[in-house]
Design a protein around this motif. Structure first.
Motif, PDB file in Angstrom:
ATOM      1  N   THR A 212       3.414 -39.310  67.758  1.00 43.72           N
ATOM      2  CA  THR A 212       4.766 -38.765  67.862  1.00 43.72           C
ATOM      3  C   THR A 212       4.822 -37.550  68.778  1.00 43.72           C
ATOM      4  N   GLY A 213       3.683 -36.875  68.977  1.00 37.51           N
ATOM      5  CA  GLY A 213       3.660 -35.700  69.825  1.00 37.51           C
ATOM      6  C   GLY A 213       4.250 -34.456  69.212  1.00 37.51           C
ATOM      7  N   GLU A 214       4.509 -34.468  67.910  1.00 34.42           N
ATOM      8  CA  GLU A 214       5.120 -33.308  67.264  1.00 34.42           C
ATOM      9  C   GLU A 214       4.152 -32.135  67.209  1.00 34.42           C
ATOM     10  N   VAL A 215       4.685 -30.922  67.338  1.00 37.47           N
ATOM     11  CA  VAL A 215       3.898 -29.707  67.176  1.00 37.47           C
ATOM     12  C   VAL A 215       4.597 -28.798  66.176  1.00 37.47           C
ATOM     13  N   ALA A 216       3.808 -28.069  65.404  1.00 33.73           N
ATOM     14  CA  ALA A 216       4.375 -27.153  64.411  1.00 33.73           C
ATOM     15  C   ALA A 216       3.339 -26.100  64.078  1.00 33.73           C
ATOM     16  N   ASP A 217       3.815 -24.946  63.668  1.00 31.01           N
ATOM     17  CA  ASP A 217       2.945 -23.864  63.217  1.00 31.01           C
ATOM     18  C   ASP A 217       3.167 -23.709  61.713  1.00 31.01           C
ATOM     19  N   CYS A 218       2.276 -24.279  60.924  1.00 31.86           N
ATOM     20  CA  CYS A 218       2.502 -24.343  59.475  1.00 31.86           C
ATOM     21  C   CYS A 218       2.190 -22.986  58.847  1.00 31.86           C
ATOM     22  N   THR A 219       3.223 -22.193  58.626  1.00 29.95           N
ATOM     23  CA  THR A 219       3.060 -20.856  58.068  1.00 29.95           C
ATOM     24  C   THR A 219       3.553 -20.746  56.634  1.00 29.95           C
ATOM     25  N   THR A 220       4.524 -21.548  56.258  1.00 28.98           N
ATOM     26  CA  THR A 220       5.027 -21.547  54.885  1.00 28.98           C
ATOM     27  C   THR A 220       5.425 -22.975  54.513  1.00 28.98           C
ATOM     28  N   GLY A 221       5.451 -23.238  53.219  1.00 29.06           N
ATOM     29  CA  GLY A 221       5.874 -24.546  52.750  1.00 29.06           C
ATOM     30  C   GLY A 221       5.562 -24.706  51.274  1.00 29.06           C
ATOM     31  N   ASP A 222       5.779 -25.904  50.788  1.00 29.60           N
ATOM     32  CA  ASP A 222       5.562 -26.212  49.375  1.00 29.60           C
ATOM     33  C   ASP A 222       4.610 -27.386  49.227  1.00 29.60           C
ATOM     34  N   MET A 223       3.746 -27.293  48.231  1.00 26.03           N
ATOM     35  CA  MET A 223       2.863 -28.385  47.840  1.00 26.03           C
ATOM     36  C   MET A 223       3.269 -28.830  46.441  1.00 26.03           C
ATOM     37  N   HIS A 224       3.583 -30.089  46.285  1.00 25.47           N
ATOM     38  CA  HIS A 224       3.895 -30.638  44.970  1.00 25.47           C
ATOM     39  C   HIS A 224       2.682 -31.446  44.517  1.00 25.47           C
ATOM     40  N   LEU A 225       1.976 -30.904  43.542  1.00 28.16           N
ATOM     41  CA  LEU A 225       0.670 -31.430  43.167  1.00 28.16           C
ATOM     42  C   LEU A 225       0.721 -32.225  41.867  1.00 28.16           C
ATOM     43  N   GLN A 226      -0.195 -33.169  41.757  1.00 27.82           N
ATOM     44  CA  GLN A 226      -0.525 -33.805  40.496  1.00 27.82           C
ATOM     45  C   GLN A 226      -2.006 -33.532  40.281  1.00 27.82           C
ATOM     46  N   HIS A 227      -2.268 -32.371  39.684  1.00 31.96           N
ATOM     47  CA  HIS A 227      -3.637 -31.876  39.617  1.00 31.96           C
ATOM     48  C   HIS A 227      -4.400 -32.560  38.492  1.00 31.96           C
ATOM     49  N   PRO A 228      -5.648 -32.954  38.726  1.00 29.83           N
ATOM     50  CA  PRO A 228      -6.409 -33.659  37.689  1.00 29.83           C
ATOM     51  C   PRO A 228      -6.691 -32.823  36.456  1.00 29.83           C
ATOM     52  N   THR A 229      -6.630 -31.505  36.555  1.00 27.22           N
ATOM     53  CA  THR A 229      -6.923 -30.638  35.412  1.00 27.22           C
ATOM     54  C   THR A 229      -5.673 -30.118  34.731  1.00 27.22           C
ATOM     55  N   VAL A 230      -4.680 -29.683  35.505  1.00 22.94           N
ATOM     56  CA  VAL A 230      -3.507 -29.025  34.917  1.00 22.94           C
ATOM     57  C   VAL A 230      -2.221 -29.825  35.075  1.00 22.94           C
ATOM     58  N   ALA A 232       1.123 -31.690  36.748  1.00 19.64           N
ATOM     59  CA  ALA A 232       2.104 -31.441  37.801  1.00 19.64           C
ATOM     60  C   ALA A 232       2.284 -29.946  38.022  1.00 19.64           C
ATOM     61  N   ALA A 233       2.371 -29.567  39.292  1.00 21.38           N
ATOM     62  CA  ALA A 233       2.594 -28.158  39.650  1.00 21.38           C
ATOM     63  C   ALA A 233       3.249 -28.114  41.022  1.00 21.38           C
ATOM     64  N   SER A 234       4.182 -27.197  41.179  1.00 25.86           N
ATOM     65  CA  SER A 234       4.847 -26.974  42.459  1.00 25.86           C
ATOM     66  C   SER A 234       4.395 -25.617  42.986  1.00 25.86           C
ATOM     67  N   ILE A 235       3.734 -25.622  44.129  1.00 22.27           N
ATOM     68  CA  ILE A 235       3.067 -24.435  44.646  1.00 22.27           C
ATOM     69  C   ILE A 235       3.573 -24.128  46.060  1.00 22.27           C
ATOM     70  N   ALA A 236       3.922 -22.876  46.295  1.00 22.36           N
ATOM     71  CA  ALA A 236       4.288 -22.431  47.642  1.00 22.36           C
ATOM     72  C   ALA A 236       3.047 -21.901  48.353  1.00 22.36           C
ATOM     73  N   TYR A 237       2.915 -22.230  49.629  1.00 21.18           N
ATOM     74  CA  TYR A 237       1.827 -21.650  50.416  1.00 21.18           C
ATOM     75  C   TYR A 237       2.416 -20.783  51.523  1.00 21.18           C
ATOM     76  N   GLN A 238       1.695 -19.744  51.874  1.00 26.15           N
ATOM     77  CA  GLN A 238       2.059 -18.911  53.005  1.00 26.15           C
ATOM     78  C   GLN A 238       0.791 -18.433  53.684  1.00 26.15           C
ATOM     79  N   VAL A 239       0.888 -18.238  54.986  1.00 25.36           N
ATOM     80  CA  VAL A 239      -0.267 -17.913  55.807  1.00 25.36           C
ATOM     81  C   VAL A 239      -0.176 -16.471  56.268  1.00 25.36           C
TER      82      VAL A 239
END
Length: 301
Positions: A212-230, A232-239
């Motif tokens: 697709t040729g897309e470019v992005a600088d991933c500095t913030t966003g959300d991870m929606h996890l299904q963690h094997p230990t804990v 479901a969790a909704s986690i924000a990341y920032q760089v």
């Protein structure tokens, strides 16, 4: 730039086409060249990577017509600065700056965090960051430069990492777009070229996203996890970036809601190593061991 020409239609920029049949979805080369104030021949050479002397004014004019965002403009300038015949070179081993490690250590275990290199290799992490994203990988792996976990490789080639992320497709596209941005900044990085080549050959999804040729600088966003230990969790990341090591990224993770905060607290309490340093920085290769997930994955192409 062809992919960007294809997405800008003449109607969007008020270009009259006189009803003639068009064989391209977006702007023709000569149309873009005219709107940017350059000759069609010059633009053609530029698109084919043969015009190394393009001025910033010309590049900015092209970016304006193509309606590029800020990150895409940076990528365009990076590409234009590349020599037409640039060979690949083995880059030096990445080492996180002491200030980055000090900042990581100051977060303790209450805040999951990892330090990523330019290619997405894990250079260091605290125990909660490790437990959140890769508890199936040896915690000590970042200490050995040849065995460091590669987040892009794990995303596309490791089933456990894929299953961890409920919004895998969204995050995978961000990883691919950031790799393309990095490739524009470091066109001679042989390790980066090998990583992109490996993922293209081994993952049809990566190849499709890369095309697709897309470019992005991933500095913030959300991870929606299904963690094997804990669960479901909704986690924000920032760089966080450090001027001393702009190629390295300290990525921290915070909960988006109360239940996710509880999940992180559980991981913090479960994280072992009360008598061990919480941060593992690289100290050089260890003899006889190769423990990262990179080497647990099959290498068949």
């Amino acid at each position: 730039m062809k992919s960007r020409r294809d997405r800008v239609t003449p109607d969007e920029i008020g270009l009259r086409t006189y009803g003639s049949a068009r064989r391209v979805p977006g702007l023709r080369r000569e149309e873009l060249a005219h709107l940017a104030g350059v000759s069609a021949g010059y633009y053609t050479r530029l698109e084919q990577g043969q015009a190394e002397t393009a001025s910033e004014q010309v590049l900015d004019a092209l970016a304006r017509v193509l309606e590029l965002d800020d990150v895409e403009v940076v990528h365009l300038h990076n590409l234009a600065r590349q020599p037409s015949r640039s060979g690949l070179a083995e880059p030096p081993v990445e080492q996180p700056h002491p200030r980055v490690l000090a900042l990581l250590e100051s977060l303790a275990e209450a805040t999951p965090a990892i330090v990523l290199g330019r290619r997405g290799d894990v250079l260091a992490w605290n125990r909660t960051g490790h437990a959140l994203l890769a508890e199936h990988v040896d915690f000590e792996a970042p200490r050995e430069p040849g065995c460091r976990p590669s987040i892009p490789r794990m995303f596309f080639l490791d089933a456990l990492t894929r299953n961890l992320h409920r919004n895998w497709d969204e995050l995978a596209r961000v990883h691919v777009a950031y790799l393309r941005l990095t490739a524009g900044r470091f066109p001679t990085d042989a390790r980066l070229a090998n990583l992109i080549g490996e993922l293209t050959m081994r993952s049809d999804q990566f190849a499709s996203m890369w095309a697709t040729g897309e470019v992005a600088d991933c500095t913030t966003g959300d991870m929606h996890l299904q963690h094997p230990t804990v669960g479901a969790a909704s986690i924000a990341y920032q760089v966080w970036l450090q001027p001393d090591s702009p190629d390295h990224r300290l990525e921290i993770y915070t909960p988006n809601d109360a239940s996710s905060a509880d999940a992180l607290r559980i991981l913090t309490q479960r994280a072992p190593g009360e008598h061990d340093p919480s941060v593992r920085a690289p100290e050089g290769p260890a003899a006889g061991r190769d423990r990262s997930v990179n080497n647990l994955l099959p290498r068949n192409i």
